[in-house]
Design an enzyme around this catalytic site. Structure first.
Site, PDB file in Angstrom:
ATOM      1  N   SER A 189       0.836  -1.202   0.000  1.00 59.31           N
ATOM      2  CA  SER A 189       0.000   0.000   0.000  1.00 59.31           C
ATOM      3  C   SER A 189       0.875   1.258   0.000  1.00 59.31           C
ATOM      4  O   SER A 189       1.693   1.414  -0.899  1.00 59.31           O
ATOM      5  CB  SER A 189      -0.946  -0.069   1.208  1.00 59.31           C
ATOM      6  OG  SER A 189      -1.994   0.823   1.050  1.00 59.31           O
ATOM      7  N   ASP A 343      -9.996  -3.324  -5.617  1.00 61.22           N
ATOM      8  CA  ASP A 343      -9.124  -2.378  -4.912  1.00 61.22           C
ATOM      9  C   ASP A 343      -9.037  -1.095  -5.725  1.00 61.22           C
ATOM     10  O   ASP A 343      -8.771  -1.149  -6.929  1.00 61.22           O
ATOM     11  CB  ASP A 343      -7.729  -3.030  -4.768  1.00 61.22           C
ATOM     12  CG  ASP A 343      -6.722  -2.151  -4.028  1.00 61.22           C
ATOM     13  OD1 ASP A 343      -7.079  -1.039  -3.600  1.00 61.22           O
ATOM     14  OD2 ASP A 343      -5.571  -2.588  -3.889  1.00 61.22           O
ATOM     15  N   HIS A 373      -8.203  -4.835  -1.098  1.00 64.17           N
ATOM     16  CA  HIS A 373      -7.019  -4.128  -0.615  1.00 64.17           C
ATOM     17  C   HIS A 373      -6.613  -4.601   0.784  1.00 64.17           C
ATOM     18  O   HIS A 373      -7.425  -4.592   1.701  1.00 64.17           O
ATOM     19  CB  HIS A 373      -7.254  -2.617  -0.591  1.00 64.17           C
ATOM     20  CG  HIS A 373      -5.996  -1.855  -0.297  1.00 64.17           C
ATOM     21  ND1 HIS A 373      -5.041  -1.619  -1.259  1.00 64.17           N
ATOM     22  CD2 HIS A 373      -5.513  -1.326   0.839  1.00 64.17           C
ATOM     23  CE1 HIS A 373      -4.033  -0.961  -0.724  1.00 64.17           C
ATOM     24  NE2 HIS A 373      -4.284  -0.767   0.554  1.00 64.17           N
TER      25      HIS A 373
END
Ligand SMILES: *[C@@H]1O[C@H](CO)[C@@H](O)[C@H](O)[C@H]1NC(C)=O
Ligand SMILES: *[C@@H]1O[C@H](CO)[C@@H](O)[C@H](O)[C@H]1NC(C)=O
Length: 403
Positions: A189, A343, A373
């Site tokens: 991320s 995501d 995600h």
């Protein structure tokens, strides 16, 4: 009695309504995913309320998720774990206990959390780092870089860069028995964003002699130029990262000025003189047809001139690595890129994989069609998911063969 029962029924119904989120059909274990997602949402709502009441900054409230998950640096039979500092930046260091049997591999890891949240000592990060250290006989340096909103761009980047540069010195590598030819950077991320940016910056740095063996980008955020890509449109409200939260993370990375967040939310935050950057995020060219679907291409709207003059950080490749020119991409180390179908950040990773390949960089792109995600974090009982275990084991196999 009747009234209490009625209250109980109402409460249960409300709770059920709160927890229930329609999920894509191909997500397995939907009730577990819903529970986790509802817990995240609840912390989000409480944080928003606390922020509105002036009690604390929204992100301070969100840090509750981090704090609840923190574990102490405890050694186990296989790995010693210590909190220390490299170049004055806190790191959690994992050293395998078994006899080295030659030089070791190493990973410098950057946790996720939108540059605002997260910690190397969160249970799932700690678990994953231990397993990599033990199973790959590797030194893992997991960095606790400073976070926004207290420390905005470029501070988080500078912290992770400074740790990486410190670690890559020959004398430090040899102190830990690390093979200089087998070191990678990795992150998930926002940490994937930092890993991609560090890999790019190292190529520009004449002081660094060690070359990275690989860069690992797990559902990375790679650009803030176009926040209306097909993945943003299709996954506006999927677990665990709704579009509004990603927009908030991006804007908090640069400023507390709500004007930037509002402009980003409507994708009207692009300075007039940045048209030359659109080619790097042109999804009509960089995405495969199955991801473009029926969406009609329109580039980001140009606007917000005053705003843009003040907060140009998001145009810097150290914040948006996808905006680096092709010439800057072609000497980058081999990449492992994980993207998840459900995501908002899917297209960032897919487009970077495409651009790296076109620039001649070897890329392993793993696209998980049934994942959301952050899915790889769910490898610990009781919140483990089959999809988390699967993503983690594919990743470990790749590391074992390629690091
Ligand atoms: C230590 O390593 C062995 C072999 O990989 C593994 O079976 C065991 O579970 C590990 N112990 C801990 C505490 O993780
Ligand atoms: C994006 O790509 C499409 C198709 O290759 C092209 O027609 C269009 O001009 C490009 N737009 C920008 C802004 O680069």
């Amino acid at each position: 009695m009747g009234a209490r029962l009625l209250c109980l029924c109402l409460l249960t119904a409300l709770l059920g309504y709160y927890i229930y989120t329609p999920l894509p059909e191909d997500l397995a274990e939907p009730w577990k995913v819903m529970l986790v997602s509802a817990a995240f949402r609840a912390v989000g709502h409480l944080s928003e309320a606390a922020d509105l009441l002036g009690l604390m900054h929204y992100m301070e409230g969100m840090r509750l998720i981090t704090v609840l998950e923190l574990v102490a640096p405890t050694p186990d039979e296989n790995v010693t774990v210590t909190d220390t500092k490299f170049n004055n930046v806190p790191v959690r260091l994992y050293l395998p206990r078994r006899a080295p049997g030659g030089l070791r591999r190493a990973m410098v890891y950057f946790h996720g959390g939108g540059w605002c949240l997260g910690d190397a000592g969160m249970k799932s990060y700690d678990h994953i780092s231990r397993r990599i250290s033990n199973e790959l006989n590797a030194v893992v340096v997991s960095v606790n870089y400073r976070l926004a909103p207290q420390h905005r761009f470029p501070v988080p980047f500078e912290d992770v860069y400074s740790v990486t540069k410190f670690f890559l010195q020959s004398k430090v590598l040899s102190q830990y028995g690390v093979d200089p030819a087998r070191v990678c950077v990795a992150g998930d991320s926002a940490g994937g964003n930092l890993a991609a940016a560090v890999a790019q910056q190292l190529l520009q740095d004449p002081e660094v002699k060690t070359k990275l063996k690989a860069q690992i980008l797990l559902y990375p955020a790679l650009q803030a130029l176009d926040l209306n890509l097909p993945s943003y449109r299709d996954n506006d409200n999927k677990p665990l990262l709704p579009r509004s939260l990603m927009v908030r993370f991006w804007s908090e990375y640069f400023t507390s000025d709500p004007a930037l967040r509002e402009a980003m939310a409507s994708n009207r935050h692009i300075p007039a003189d940045s048209g030359h950057l659109f080619q790097f995020v042109n999804w009509s060219r960089l995405l495969p047809a199955e991801m473009r679907k029926a969406h009609v291409y329109s580039g980001p709207a140009v606007g917000g001139a005053g705003l843009a003059r003040e907060h140009r950080g998001f145009l810097d490749p150290r914040a948006s690595p996808l905006l680096a020119s092709d010439a800057r991409l072609h000497r980058l180390p081999p990449a492992y890129i994980l993207t998840c179908e459900h995501d908002v950040l899917r297209d960032d990773g897919v487009m970077y994989a495409e651009r790296l390949r076109a620039a001649g960089v070897p890329v392993t792109h793993h696209h998980a069609k049934d994942a959301f995600h952050g899915a790889m974090m769910f490898v610990l009982w009781p919140l483990d998911l089959a999809v988390g275990h699967r993503l983690f084991s594919t990743y470990m196999d790749w590391l074992n063969e390629n690091l």
